[in-house]
Design a protein around this motif. Structure first.
Motif, mmCIF file in Angstrom:
data_model
loop_
_atom_site.group_PDB
_atom_site.id
_atom_site.type_symbol
_atom_site.label_atom_id
_atom_site.label_comp_id
_atom_site.label_asym_id
_atom_site.label_seq_id
_atom_site.Cartn_x
_atom_site.Cartn_y
_atom_site.Cartn_z
ATOM 1 N N LEU A 131 24.702 41.689 12.664
ATOM 2 C CA LEU A 131 25.333 41.409 13.957
ATOM 3 C C LEU A 131 24.487 41.958 15.095
ATOM 4 O O LEU A 131 24.348 41.320 16.148
ATOM 5 C CB LEU A 131 26.734 42.024 13.994
ATOM 6 N N LEU A 166 33.095 49.434 15.520
ATOM 7 C CA LEU A 166 32.703 48.090 15.928
ATOM 8 C C LEU A 166 33.408 47.661 17.211
ATOM 9 O O LEU A 166 32.798 47.058 18.097
ATOM 10 C CB LEU A 166 33.009 47.094 14.804
ATOM 11 N N THR A 185 32.046 49.531 20.270
ATOM 12 C CA THR A 185 30.663 49.110 20.480
ATOM 13 C C THR A 185 30.602 47.724 21.103
ATOM 14 O O THR A 185 29.810 47.477 22.023
ATOM 15 C CB THR A 185 29.894 49.119 19.147
ATOM 16 N N ALA A 186 31.445 46.817 20.612
ATOM 17 C CA ALA A 186 31.499 45.477 21.198
ATOM 18 C C ALA A 186 31.914 45.541 22.664
ATOM 19 O O ALA A 186 31.399 44.791 23.504
ATOM 20 C CB ALA A 186 32.462 44.596 20.407
ATOM 21 N N GLY A 206 29.483 44.227 25.569
ATOM 22 C CA GLY A 206 29.939 43.138 26.426
ATOM 23 C C GLY A 206 29.903 43.500 27.893
ATOM 24 O O GLY A 206 29.471 42.698 28.738
ATOM 25 N N TRP A 228 22.789 40.026 18.274
ATOM 26 C CA TRP A 228 23.069 40.399 19.668
ATOM 27 C C TRP A 228 21.780 40.679 20.427
ATOM 28 O O TRP A 228 21.656 40.315 21.603
ATOM 29 C CB TRP A 228 23.984 41.627 19.710
#
Length: 335
Positions: free
Chosen positions: A122, A218, A221-222, A226, A126
């Motif tokens: 992932l 996760l 962190t996302a 973002g 990114w």
């Protein structure tokens, strides 16, 4: 701390000088792009990449600012991505080649021990998204550089919180190099960032964020990722939806739509830079734990509202004519 200030100052001045020198070289070689019926010589990104690598390497080799474990490899991978971008500036390169090359470089810097293999994959995706997204953001004078500077400061603040001093210094050097470049790129720009500089900057920013957030959950962190790159994400979303609805490509990026609302090039760059700062501020606060991950939802919601609003602004459907003078100056780089 003192070396960080000296390094940043050196990077700013060196980048400004190199950008001017390489602009002249790009003009002589005919390596330029067209922006609003004018030639825009490239190689500004070469100055940013060279300055960042040189200043960071000198600090590491002299022992004044050791990069630390993994950061040297990150810088080498970034240099490889910059070389790929430079090739794309000079010759035609298919998008899938840029995607594949950036993905390979990203796969070499992701800390799989902390992210795990699924999380690492992932992260690779990114990093590629941010690198190519920042390249797409280089559609208007001063925009990619401004967003890059703001994001570098945010990512550097997160690295400093984690006591990753070498990574923080590298990001401050990158921010300073971009600032020196912006002296020549602020509207009306005299030189462009090009794929070399935009891919290099986006790759370093995203990779640094991945290294900094390795080991965190996760969801949070996302949220940090973002908010940190909200302008890049909004631009990509706007372009994808716009082109899907219209069935054609065209000048439909953020700055294009804002210009059609009456903003000047300087105004568009400042407005989007302020939007990037807002997202970066939320990202840093989430990383510090002062704001919950849901805080990033407000950033995402605001970006979505802006994108939906700009979709109502029709992009220009008439391609701009190319004058004979511009056509003669532009180098046919497509072989």
């Amino acid at each position: 701390m003192l070396y960080g200030i000296i390094a940043a100052t050196t990077a700013l001045l060196l980048s400004a000088v190199l950008t001017a020198l390489l602009r002249a070289a790009a003009l002589r070689l005919g390596i330029a792009d067209r922006r609003r019926q004018r030639t825009l010589p490239l190689f500004g990104g070469v100055a940013v990449a060279l300055t960042s690598c040189l200043v960071a390497t000198v600090g590491d080799r002299t022992g004044f600012a050791p990069l630390g474990a993994g950061v040297g490899e990150l810088l080498v991978a970034g240099a490889a991505v910059a070389a790929l971008g430079l090739f794309a500036d000079v010759r035609r390169v298919k998008p899938r080649v840029l995607v594949a090359g950036t993905a390979v470089a990203a796969a070499c810097v992701v800390p799989y021990e902390e992210t795990g293999v699924p999380g690492g994959l992932l992260a690779v995706g990114w990093i590629v998204f941010v690198a190519l997204g920042l390249r797409a953001l280089d559609h208007a004078d001063g925009l990619a550089g401004t967003v890059g500077v703001v994001t570098a400061f945010g990512a550097g603040a997160c690295a400093a919180v984690e006591v990753m001093d070498g990574l923080a210094v590298l990001l401050s050097v990158l921010a300073a190099a971009l600032t020196g470049f912006l002296m020549h790129n602020w509207p009306p720009a005299r030189v462009g960032l090009g794929a070399c500089g935009s891919l290099f900057t986006g790759f370093l920013l995203a990779s640094a964020a991945v290294v900094t957030r390795a080991g965190y959950g996760l969801g949070s962190t996302a949220a940090v990722f973002g908010a940190l790159t909200v302008v890049i994400g909004a631009d990509v979303l706007l372009v994808v939806v716009s082109r899907r609805l219209s069935g054609r490509s065209g000048p439909d990026h953020l700055a294009h739509r804002l210009r059609r609302l009456g903003l000047t090039p300087q105004g568009a760059a400042v407005l989007l830079g302020a939007a990037a700062f807002s997202g970066v501020l939320v990202a840093v606060l989430v990383h510090l734990g002062w704001v919950g991950p849901t805080g990033a939802l407000w950033v995402a919601g605001g970006a979505l509202i802006v994108v939906l609003g700009l979709l109502r602004i029709k992009p220009s459907s008439t391609p701009r004519p190319v004058s004979p003078q511009v056509r003669g100056q532009l180098r046919v780089r497509n072989g």
